[in-house]
Structure formats: structure tokens, C-alpha cells
Scaffold this motif. Sequence first.
Motif, PDB file in Angstrom:
ATOM      1  N   VAL A 140       0.880  -1.170   0.000  1.00 14.29           N
ATOM      2  CA  VAL A 140       0.000   0.000   0.000  1.00 14.29           C
ATOM      3  C   VAL A 140       0.921   1.224   0.000  1.00 14.29           C
ATOM      4  CG1 VAL A 140      -1.799   1.279   1.205  1.00 14.29           C
ATOM      5  CG2 VAL A 140      -1.803  -1.224   1.279  1.00 14.29           C
ATOM      6  N   HIS A 141       0.802   2.088  -0.975  1.00 18.76           N
ATOM      7  CA  HIS A 141       1.740   3.200  -1.129  1.00 18.76           C
ATOM      8  C   HIS A 141       1.678   4.164   0.051  1.00 18.76           C
ATOM      9  CE1 HIS A 141       3.625   6.847  -2.728  1.00 18.76           C
ATOM     10  NE2 HIS A 141       4.202   6.070  -3.651  1.00 18.76           N
ATOM     11  N   ARG A 142       0.490   4.567   0.447  1.00 22.55           N
ATOM     12  CA  ARG A 142       0.223   5.436   1.592  1.00 22.55           C
ATOM     13  C   ARG A 142       0.662   6.888   1.407  1.00 22.55           C
ATOM     14  NH1 ARG A 142       1.770   2.317   7.176  1.00 22.55           N
ATOM     15  NH2 ARG A 142       3.855   2.413   6.278  1.00 22.55           N
ATOM     16  N   ASP A 143       1.213   7.253   0.247  1.00 19.67           N
ATOM     17  CA  ASP A 143       1.657   8.639   0.068  1.00 19.67           C
ATOM     18  C   ASP A 143       1.421   9.107  -1.367  1.00 19.67           C
ATOM     19  OD1 ASP A 143       2.670  11.061   0.837  1.00 19.67           O
ATOM     20  OD2 ASP A 143       4.779  10.470   0.700  1.00 19.67           O
ATOM     21  N   ILE A 144       0.271   8.746  -1.933  1.00 19.41           N
ATOM     22  CA  ILE A 144      -0.062   9.227  -3.277  1.00 19.41           C
ATOM     23  C   ILE A 144      -0.393  10.711  -3.185  1.00 19.41           C
ATOM     24  CG2 ILE A 144      -1.786   9.096  -5.125  1.00 19.41           C
ATOM     25  CD1 ILE A 144       0.214   6.830  -5.167  1.00 19.41           C
ATOM     26  N   SER A 145       0.347  11.503  -3.937  1.00 23.31           N
ATOM     27  CA  SER A 145       0.193  12.963  -3.931  1.00 23.31           C
ATOM     28  C   SER A 145       0.831  13.511  -5.204  1.00 23.31           C
ATOM     29  CB  SER A 145       0.867  13.573  -2.696  1.00 23.31           C
ATOM     30  OG  SER A 145       2.260  13.314  -2.711  1.00 23.31           O
ATOM     31  N   PRO A 146       0.581  14.755  -5.570  1.00 22.79           N
ATOM     32  CA  PRO A 146       1.192  15.318  -6.793  1.00 22.79           C
ATOM     33  C   PRO A 146       2.718  15.293  -6.762  1.00 22.79           C
ATOM     34  CG  PRO A 146      -0.617  16.699  -6.049  1.00 22.79           C
ATOM     35  CD  PRO A 146      -0.385  15.691  -4.972  1.00 22.79           C
ATOM     36  N   GLN A 147       3.310  15.370  -5.577  1.00 23.08           N
ATOM     37  CA  GLN A 147       4.781  15.348  -5.476  1.00 23.08           C
ATOM     38  C   GLN A 147       5.363  13.992  -5.847  1.00 23.08           C
ATOM     39  OE1 GLN A 147       2.707  16.485  -3.204  1.00 23.08           O
ATOM     40  NE2 GLN A 147       3.247  18.623  -2.759  1.00 23.08           N
ATOM     41  N   ASN A 148       4.587  12.936  -5.709  1.00 19.26           N
ATOM     42  CA  ASN A 148       5.095  11.590  -5.949  1.00 19.26           C
ATOM     43  C   ASN A 148       4.606  10.996  -7.265  1.00 19.26           C
ATOM     44  OD1 ASN A 148       6.585  11.517  -3.570  1.00 19.26           O
ATOM     45  ND2 ASN A 148       4.866  10.715  -2.381  1.00 19.26           N
ATOM     46  N   ILE A 149       4.257  11.867  -8.201  1.00 20.51           N
ATOM     47  CA  ILE A 149       3.866  11.440  -9.547  1.00 20.51           C
ATOM     48  C   ILE A 149       4.699  12.232 -10.549  1.00 20.51           C
ATOM     49  CG2 ILE A 149       2.006  11.326 -11.258  1.00 20.51           C
ATOM     50  CD1 ILE A 149       0.065  11.141  -8.848  1.00 20.51           C
ATOM     51  N   LEU A 150       5.452  11.529 -11.364  1.00 24.17           N
ATOM     52  CA  LEU A 150       6.230  12.162 -12.433  1.00 24.17           C
ATOM     53  C   LEU A 150       5.502  11.966 -13.754  1.00 24.17           C
ATOM     54  CD1 LEU A 150       9.907  11.030 -11.637  1.00 24.17           C
ATOM     55  CD2 LEU A 150       8.784  13.177 -11.012  1.00 24.17           C
ATOM     56  N   VAL A 151       5.436  13.034 -14.534  1.00 28.45           N
ATOM     57  CA  VAL A 151       4.819  12.960 -15.864  1.00 28.45           C
ATOM     58  C   VAL A 151       5.912  13.266 -16.879  1.00 28.45           C
ATOM     59  CG1 VAL A 151       2.920  13.707 -17.332  1.00 28.45           C
ATOM     60  CG2 VAL A 151       2.684  13.823 -14.840  1.00 28.45           C
ATOM     61  N   GLY A 152       6.191  12.310 -17.744  1.00 32.01           N
ATOM     62  CA  GLY A 152       7.288  12.462 -18.685  1.00 32.01           C
ATOM     63  C   GLY A 152       6.866  13.127 -19.981  1.00 32.01           C
ATOM     64  N   VAL A 153       7.858  13.540 -20.738  1.00 33.33           N
ATOM     65  CA  VAL A 153       7.589  14.120 -22.052  1.00 33.33           C
ATOM     66  C   VAL A 153       7.085  13.061 -23.020  1.00 33.33           C
ATOM     67  CG1 VAL A 153       9.277  15.980 -21.751  1.00 33.33           C
ATOM     68  CG2 VAL A 153       9.999  13.805 -22.749  1.00 33.33           C
ATOM     69  N   ASP A 154       7.179  11.801 -22.613  1.00 35.66           N
ATOM     70  CA  ASP A 154       6.569  10.729 -23.409  1.00 35.66           C
ATOM     71  C   ASP A 154       5.085  10.576 -23.117  1.00 35.66           C
ATOM     72  OD1 ASP A 154       6.773   9.748 -20.855  1.00 35.66           O
ATOM     73  OD2 ASP A 154       7.968   7.987 -21.373  1.00 35.66           O
ATOM     74  N   GLY A 155       4.570  11.405 -22.192  1.00 30.90           N
ATOM     75  CA  GLY A 155       3.150  11.393 -21.875  1.00 30.90           C
ATOM     76  C   GLY A 155       2.736  10.338 -20.865  1.00 30.90           C
ATOM     77  N   ILE A 156       3.691   9.650 -20.266  1.00 36.99           N
ATOM     78  CA  ILE A 156       3.384   8.567 -19.333  1.00 36.99           C
ATOM     79  C   ILE A 156       3.596   9.045 -17.898  1.00 36.99           C
ATOM     80  CG2 ILE A 156       4.008   6.243 -18.590  1.00 36.99           C
ATOM     81  CD1 ILE A 156       4.869   5.669 -21.437  1.00 36.99           C
ATOM     82  N   PRO A 157       2.577   8.955 -17.044  1.00 38.34           N
ATOM     83  CA  PRO A 157       2.763   9.264 -15.619  1.00 38.34           C
ATOM     84  C   PRO A 157       3.361   8.067 -14.888  1.00 38.34           C
ATOM     85  CG  PRO A 157       0.460   8.785 -16.050  1.00 38.34           C
ATOM     86  CD  PRO A 157       1.166   8.689 -17.375  1.00 38.34           C
TER      87      PRO A 157
END
Length: 474
Positions: A140-157
Motif C-alpha cells: 500500500v503506497h500510503r503517500d499518493i500525492s502530486p509530489q510523488n507522480i512524475l509525468v514524462g515528455v513521453d506522456g506517461i505518468p
Amino acid sequence: MSARYTILGTIASGGMASVYLGRMMGSAGFSRPVAIKRLHPQLAAQHDFIAMLVDEARLAAQIRHSNVVDTLDLVVSDGAFSLVLEYVEGESLSALIAEAAKRGEMVPRPIALAILYGVLRGLEAAHEARNEEGQPLGIVHRDISPQNILVGVDGIPRIIDFGVAKAFGRMLATRPGEVRGKFAYMAPEQLLGRPVTRQVDVYATGVLLWELLVGARLFTGDDERVICAAVMRGAIRPPSEANPDVPREIDAVVMQATARELSERYLTARELLGALEPWETASDDEVGAWVRRLSAESLAKRHRLLQDAVSTVDRLSVDALLRELDLSRAGAAVGPHGNRAPSSSVGPESAEGVEVVRPASHAAPSRRGMIFAIGLGVLMAFVILAAIASVRRPVGAQAASGRGASDETSLAATNAAVSVDVPPIELANDPEEAIPVEPSPTSQVVENAAPAATGVKRRGPRPRSSAVDPRSYR
């Protein structure tokens, strides 16, 4: 830092560690950009933080999915642990949201939904991950937030940072009543210190979806206590009240994802993903173009760092690579004390513990070995000829002399003559099994003496049988 890795610049810094842009080096000028996560110096020697970093490396390495950042290595150098990660050319979702707000923009809904789709797929992969024995890890990740999501120039989060994730077999277990994560994205049961399930990640994703659709924070306050109180009250407005462009059907999805009661909330990330599928999403190319536009300045800065690092590396020619290969083979062939090493060798591409083993090639026979083989063959030929002569001479001499020796004397003489072990020759017991030969003086003499040799058998392969009686040649 290990000689295999070079730190080029800082990407981001948090309360526990900093993330740097780095290069992984290999033989023959090989290199690739990586992200290197290092604990802050004041935390590098503390047991709990070391255990968190090691746990993050071990857990993330078990999750193999395009929406989760790959973990490449865990190294110890300069008295600190460093986590080597896949470098994503892109930006964190929090930075992208902030840049869009600075420009007076909102995240387009198709792009927001495309990002949420990727996050949910990555969460599903984490929740279903198993170890090498096939046992569920219970992550269980327990820390899903905008800081822990990377969005690449390939369009993949991609999801990052499993440092506070819950899972079986962690070195550092969560103590009773201990809370980990960001309060604004924590589910009520997580704030209360109760056992957490994958539904806390579903709740955090619902909060993130609300914020992307509205362009504002869901829970705000001057300090963490105010935020925690707002979360516990569970007074969440439908996103359409803050943004009329949001369809009411999406309102229902968001409200169920952020429900306070577990029985009313989606059970899994896959269930929430299925509820969002009817709406149109942006393509990977469209998401990538959006990322490039908002993060052009930071991406250009990192690109310059990488270019400067590459320009300092000597570009090897093909001849130089071949010389390096020859030197490596020579070093593998002769050991440190002058002893010859095993024929398997490590090539120049081995670096920092990565070993490439080549199968040993068959050496050509030496000249001395060939001479020895020829001599041995000649000697064997002489032995065989001598043995054949010793077999025939006593038998022929006895037949030609015309002496009236008894059968017992002939048998004894023959047995003495054939005592040499010559495998290719055998005298059969039964005349019916003998091989027919052309009549000749020698064969006639042996034929006349055949009764004296009856019952004498030489050791060796048995000749093929024949139905022809040799006495028919008389």
C-alpha cells in the motif's frame, strides 16, 4: 559517490532526501542518465531512515510496470546509501500544476483523466505485486500525492517514492498509532492510525482527481491540525460546485472515491479506473506536449548538464575499443602471479561488478602433441603386426613339418601363440561361423590345422556370422 555514477545537479529536495541528476558509466564510453536519491547528511547514519530507503529499493524493485519508476541500483558510498532510479525526462505533477496556475491555466480535463488513468494502473500493479516465491507483498503506497507522480515528455505518468509504503517483510515496521504520508491526502482511517488497506490509495487518488478538475486544493488550512480536522469531518463538495464544467457523472465518481466510510468507497484502483473509462482522455503525445510546454525551462537546464557531462568524456574510436578488448583478454589470460587464468575471460564491458563471461575457445593442437600422436600410432601398428605374426607362425610351422604331434600338443602350442591380447582377431569355436576367404597356400595350411585349434577363442569383437562352410573350399 561510486565511480560508476556521477552526480551532475539537483532535481528536487525533500525532508528526508535529495534527488540528483546523474550519469551511470560503463565501459567503452557507455553512459545513461539516471536519478540518484541520497539521504540528507544529518539523516544518513540514522537507522530508521536507512531502513526506509532500503525498503523503498526492495519494494519498488518488485513492481515492474510502465507507470512505476524503475529502481536500478542501491549503492553505499561516502558513508551513505544512494538509490539509483530510472531518469524520467519530465516534471512532477505538483510542479506542473503550480506552473499552470502561475500562467492562469487549469489542467485540461482530458489530460487530467489521462494522468489519473496511468496512476491507477500503476497502483493496481503495486497492489498486486508478488515476491519471487509468488506470495503477495501486500503493498500500500500510503503517500499518493502530486509530489510523488512524475509525468514524462513521453506522456506517461509514473509513481515514485515507496519509502513509507506498507508491505510484508519491511525492515522498518510502522509502530501502532504512527501516521505516515501527507495529511491533505490521507484517508480518515489512516489519520486515526488504524490498519490501512489499498482503499487509502483509492481515497488519495480521489482527492487528486478533485484537485485536477477544480484547479485548487481540496483541504486547506494554516497548519496540519486544521487540515486533519477537515479530513475527519469529511465535508467534501462535488467538484462541479467549484467548476461547473465538470459533468455530474464525474461528481459521483469523485464522491465515491473520497467516501469517509470504507463500505461506500471503491475497493480497488481497478474499480475506480473502470468508473472513469467512459470519459475521453488525451493521448500520450498530447500529454507529452503539455509537459514540454510547461517544463521547458527546467528540462533545458538538465539537458545542458547532460551535454556538458558527455562532452568531457573521450569518444573512443573503433581501434581504441579493440585495443581495450585485447588488453582485457591479455589480463584475463595471465594471472597476477604469472599463472594462466581460466580460459573464460571478462571483457572490457565488465564494470563495477558486472561480469560478462565468454565460453572458452578450443585451442589448436600443438606441434609436439601431433608428433607424439603419430609416434604412438606407429608403435601400436608394430604391436598389432607382431601379434598377428606370432599367431600364424606356430600354427603354420606345425602343419608344414608333418610331425605326428598329438591334438593335445597342438592345442597347447596354439594356446601359447594366441595368448596376446589383440582385440581385432577372433578364432571362432564353430567352423560354421567363420568368414570365408579365398584359397591360398597360407589359408590351406591354416585350414588343415583347424582341428588342432578347435575351442581356442581370442578376445575381441565377434566377427559377423556366415552360413558358408570353409571346408567347401577344399
